[in-house]
Design a protein around this motif. Sequence first.
Motif, PDB file in Angstrom:
ATOM      1  N   SER A  66      40.707  44.833  49.779  1.00  0.00           N
ATOM      2  CA  SER A  66      40.920  44.296  48.437  1.00  0.00           C
ATOM      3  C   SER A  66      42.203  43.493  48.304  1.00  0.00           C
ATOM      4  O   SER A  66      42.456  42.888  47.277  1.00  0.00           O
TER       5      SER A  66
ATOM      6  N   GLU B 105      31.827  42.445  51.711  1.00  0.00           N
ATOM      7  CA  GLU B 105      32.365  42.777  50.389  1.00  0.00           C
ATOM      8  C   GLU B 105      33.434  41.764  49.971  1.00  0.00           C
ATOM      9  O   GLU B 105      33.498  41.346  48.807  1.00  0.00           O
ATOM     10  N   SER B 106      34.282  41.380  50.905  1.00  0.00           N
ATOM     11  CA  SER B 106      35.323  40.384  50.613  1.00  0.00           C
ATOM     12  C   SER B 106      34.687  39.044  50.254  1.00  0.00           C
ATOM     13  O   SER B 106      35.149  38.346  49.342  1.00  0.00           O
TER      14      SER B 106
ATOM     15  N   ALA C  94      31.758  38.664  48.907  1.00  0.00           N
ATOM     16  CA  ALA C  94      31.144  38.819  47.588  1.00  0.00           C
ATOM     17  C   ALA C  94      32.182  38.682  46.475  1.00  0.00           C
ATOM     18  O   ALA C  94      31.958  37.997  45.472  1.00  0.00           O
ATOM     19  N   ARG C  95      33.346  39.321  46.665  1.00  0.00           N
ATOM     20  CA  ARG C  95      34.400  39.215  45.645  1.00  0.00           C
ATOM     21  C   ARG C  95      34.895  37.783  45.517  1.00  0.00           C
ATOM     22  O   ARG C  95      35.176  37.293  44.416  1.00  0.00           O
ATOM     23  N   ARG C  96      35.005  37.131  46.649  1.00  0.00           N
ATOM     24  CA  ARG C  96      35.460  35.735  46.616  1.00  0.00           C
ATOM     25  C   ARG C  96      34.424  34.850  45.925  1.00  0.00           C
ATOM     26  O   ARG C  96      34.770  33.929  45.177  1.00  0.00           O
TER      27      ARG C  96
ATOM     28  N   VAL D   4      32.471  35.704  43.548  1.00  0.00           N
ATOM     29  CA  VAL D   4      32.598  35.914  42.103  1.00  0.00           C
ATOM     30  C   VAL D   4      33.644  34.966  41.524  1.00  0.00           C
ATOM     31  O   VAL D   4      33.403  34.276  40.521  1.00  0.00           O
ATOM     32  N   ALA D   5      34.820  34.917  42.158  1.00  0.00           N
ATOM     33  CA  ALA D   5      35.901  34.055  41.665  1.00  0.00           C
ATOM     34  C   ALA D   5      35.495  32.583  41.701  1.00  0.00           C
ATOM     35  O   ALA D   5      35.745  31.824  40.748  1.00  0.00           O
TER      36      ALA D   5
ATOM     37  N   ARG E 144      27.004  48.632  47.194  1.00  0.00           N
ATOM     38  CA  ARG E 144      28.374  48.156  46.999  1.00  0.00           C
ATOM     39  C   ARG E 144      28.421  46.713  46.526  1.00  0.00           C
ATOM     40  O   ARG E 144      29.429  46.263  45.983  1.00  0.00           O
TER      41      ARG E 144
ATOM     42  N   GLU F 133      27.853  45.334  41.995  1.00  0.00           N
ATOM     43  CA  GLU F 133      28.838  44.913  40.988  1.00  0.00           C
ATOM     44  C   GLU F 133      29.197  43.436  41.101  1.00  0.00           C
ATOM     45  O   GLU F 133      29.152  42.717  40.089  1.00  0.00           O
ATOM     46  N   PRO F 134      29.556  42.920  42.286  1.00  0.00           N
ATOM     47  CA  PRO F 134      29.854  41.489  42.362  1.00  0.00           C
ATOM     48  C   PRO F 134      28.648  40.608  42.044  1.00  0.00           C
ATOM     49  O   PRO F 134      28.799  39.549  41.431  1.00  0.00           O
TER      50      PRO F 134
END
Length: 227
Positions: free
Chosen positions: A7, A63-64, A66-68, A70-71, A129, A132-133
């Motif tokens: 994260s 996961e990283s 996916a978070r990226r 989102v942004a 996991r 959410e994203p």
Amino acid sequence: MSKRPPSSPERPGDAGSAILDAAREVAAGRGLGQLSLRVVADRAGVSVGTISYRIGDRAALIESLARREVALTETQATQWAHRMGGIAPGNTGFLSDMVEAWLGECGHANRVPAVMQSELLTAAYRDARLAEPVAAITGAHADMWRAMLDGWDEADRLARRIAAYCADERPFSTLLGADTDYGLLRASTIRALLRDRNAAPSSTTEACHMRLVARLEERGRAAFEVG
């Protein structure tokens, strides 16, 4: 020496950012199923150990990503809504054009995000996991349409409906965007999506729609048999 948590934010231009850039290219070109630390390391010009230290294992890398995503999606959606502006309440013709334009960009500048988001959507069914994203990505698109539909009756319902349709349709727009039959079918589907719920569908329009579906299905079966 402990690994850095997945994260942790990446500074622009640092090794972590370069790794995620490379991973995104690999995932968009080959699919998440073909994403491996070795392939990403080769693309990024780093060692597998560097990826393990900077990000973690394969699951942490996804996961990283996916978070990226989102942004990136939030930024893209905000910019697109600002560029296009609002749509006058009730102007379904222009709204239809907007949805067509949004999907049309999938085969051009937005091909990579379209593929990435489709890959993540599919992967989320197998990996909780990512739920959410993926929900955040869908929410960003719904917010985009909601902003452009300000003042419309049932703007929230319509925005969520358009966002859900586009999420399903973007992979096809990426693959078949230049196909005339597909373009006609997509336009017909969007008109049906935006039609007044109390309005009866035209039998002629439905017949044309089904002919396009049949033609594309026939070509799809033929391509599958050849493959």
